[in-house]
Write a protein that holds these residues in place. Structure first.
Motif, PDB file in Angstrom:
ATOM      1  N   GLU A 184       0.801  -1.227   0.000  1.00 59.00           N
ATOM      2  CA  GLU A 184       0.000   0.000   0.000  1.00 59.00           C
ATOM      3  C   GLU A 184       0.836   1.279   0.000  1.00 59.00           C
ATOM      4  N   LEU A 185       2.147   1.194  -0.126  1.00 61.53           N
ATOM      5  CA  LEU A 185       3.006   2.370  -0.052  1.00 61.53           C
ATOM      6  C   LEU A 185       3.020   3.210  -1.328  1.00 61.53           C
ATOM      7  N   GLY A 186       2.524   2.672  -2.444  1.00 61.09           N
ATOM      8  CA  GLY A 186       2.422   3.431  -3.681  1.00 61.09           C
ATOM      9  C   GLY A 186       3.762   3.805  -4.287  1.00 61.09           C
ATOM     10  N   GLU A 187       4.714   2.890  -4.255  1.00 64.49           N
ATOM     11  CA  GLU A 187       6.064   3.188  -4.726  1.00 64.49           C
ATOM     12  C   GLU A 187       6.342   2.729  -6.156  1.00 64.49           C
ATOM     13  N   ASP A 188       5.313   2.352  -6.916  1.00 62.00           N
ATOM     14  CA  ASP A 188       5.494   1.890  -8.292  1.00 62.00           C
ATOM     15  C   ASP A 188       6.587   0.823  -8.355  1.00 62.00           C
ATOM     16  N   ASP A 189       6.348  -0.304  -7.701  1.00 58.89           N
ATOM     17  CA  ASP A 189       7.368  -1.320  -7.484  1.00 58.89           C
ATOM     18  C   ASP A 189       7.851  -2.034  -8.752  1.00 58.89           C
ATOM     19  N   VAL A 190       6.928  -2.444  -9.627  1.00 61.67           N
ATOM     20  CA  VAL A 190       7.288  -3.303 -10.750  1.00 61.67           C
ATOM     21  C   VAL A 190       6.641  -2.794 -12.034  1.00 61.67           C
ATOM     22  N   SER A 191       7.439  -2.671 -13.094  1.00 55.45           N
ATOM     23  CA  SER A 191       6.870  -2.387 -14.409  1.00 55.45           C
ATOM     24  C   SER A 191       6.418  -3.722 -14.992  1.00 55.45           C
ATOM     25  N   VAL A 192       5.107  -3.932 -15.072  1.00 57.78           N
ATOM     26  CA  VAL A 192       4.550  -5.202 -15.534  1.00 57.78           C
ATOM     27  C   VAL A 192       4.713  -5.327 -17.046  1.00 57.78           C
ATOM     28  N   THR A 193       4.369  -4.283 -17.782  1.00 56.43           N
ATOM     29  CA  THR A 193       4.546  -4.246 -19.233  1.00 56.43           C
ATOM     30  C   THR A 193       4.482  -2.800 -19.696  1.00 56.43           C
ATOM     31  N   SER A 194       5.110  -2.522 -20.821  1.00 58.34           N
ATOM     32  CA  SER A 194       5.074  -1.181 -21.380  1.00 58.34           C
ATOM     33  C   SER A 194       5.299  -1.265 -22.886  1.00 58.34           C
ATOM     34  N   GLY A 195       4.956  -0.192 -23.590  1.00 58.58           N
ATOM     35  CA  GLY A 195       5.140  -0.174 -25.028  1.00 58.58           C
ATOM     36  C   GLY A 195       4.414   0.996 -25.655  1.00 58.58           C
ATOM     37  N   SER A 196       4.179   0.889 -26.952  1.00 56.95           N
ATOM     38  CA  SER A 196       3.474   1.913 -27.717  1.00 56.95           C
ATOM     39  C   SER A 196       2.338   1.277 -28.491  1.00 56.95           C
ATOM     40  N   LEU A 197       1.284   2.066 -28.713  1.00 54.91           N
ATOM     41  CA  LEU A 197       0.153   1.630 -29.536  1.00 54.91           C
ATOM     42  C   LEU A 197      -0.073   2.663 -30.636  1.00 54.91           C
ATOM     43  N   SER A 198      -0.107   2.204 -31.870  1.00 48.96           N
ATOM     44  CA  SER A 198      -0.454   3.069 -32.991  1.00 48.96           C
ATOM     45  C   SER A 198      -1.963   3.242 -33.038  1.00 48.96           C
ATOM     46  N   SER A 199      -2.417   4.138 -33.878  1.00 50.92           N
ATOM     47  CA  SER A 199      -3.856   4.380 -34.032  1.00 50.92           C
ATOM     48  C   SER A 199      -4.586   3.072 -34.337  1.00 50.92           C
ATOM     49  N   GLY A 200      -5.626   2.784 -33.550  1.00 50.27           N
ATOM     50  CA  GLY A 200      -6.429   1.581 -33.750  1.00 50.27           C
ATOM     51  C   GLY A 200      -5.906   0.328 -33.083  1.00 50.27           C
ATOM     52  N   ASP A 201      -4.678   0.346 -32.574  1.00 56.63           N
ATOM     53  CA  ASP A 201      -4.108  -0.832 -31.918  1.00 56.63           C
ATOM     54  C   ASP A 201      -4.754  -1.077 -30.559  1.00 56.63           C
ATOM     55  N   VAL A 202      -4.747  -2.348 -30.152  1.00 57.91           N
ATOM     56  CA  VAL A 202      -5.340  -2.759 -28.879  1.00 57.91           C
ATOM     57  C   VAL A 202      -4.342  -3.613 -28.107  1.00 57.91           C
ATOM     58  N   LEU A 203      -4.209  -3.337 -26.825  1.00 60.00           N
ATOM     59  CA  LEU A 203      -3.441  -4.165 -25.902  1.00 60.00           C
ATOM     60  C   LEU A 203      -4.423  -4.905 -25.013  1.00 60.00           C
TER      61      LEU A 203
END
Length: 111
Positions: free
Chosen positions: A58-77
């Motif tokens: 509950e400390l809100g320290e942004d512990d782990v980046s689960v996933t990241s990336g970019s989406l172009s127009s119309g793309d879905v994650l």
């Protein structure tokens, strides 16, 4: 939160427009849920960057980046997150400064 046929379910829908800086789309408790699905759809004309972050407490320290990336127009994650986290946070921003775009995000957490 809703109960569906004896199951604990948490659902949400979030819509917005990106800016040049990271903006939090949602910051949701998910500690009681074994299945966590995050959907992000770029509904605008320009690209967006995203990051899903898992907090271990509950400390809100942004512990782990689960996933990241970019989406172009119309793309879905569609991200199905199987590891246990206390909270999940989705952040988005414009890929190119000055080129905002619209998005829709949904969550579906279930026991």
């Amino acid at each position: 939160m809703a109960w569906l046929i004896g199951r604990k379910v948490k659902k949400g829908k979030y819509e917005g427009t990106t800016t040049d800086d990271w903006a939090t789309v949602f910051d949701e408790y998910c500690g009681d849920f074994s299945t966590k699905i995050v959907l992000l759809k770029n509904t605008g004309a320009n690209s967006l960057d995203y990051e899903i972050i898992g907090d271990l407490d509950e400390l809100g320290e942004d512990d782990v980046s689960v996933t990241s990336g970019s989406l172009s127009s119309g793309d879905v994650l569609v991200a199905e997150i199987t590891r246990n986290y206390y909270k999940l946070k989705l952040r988005v921003k414009s890929s190119t400064a000055g080129s905002s775009t619209d998005y829709v995000a949904k969550i579906n957490f279930q026991v």
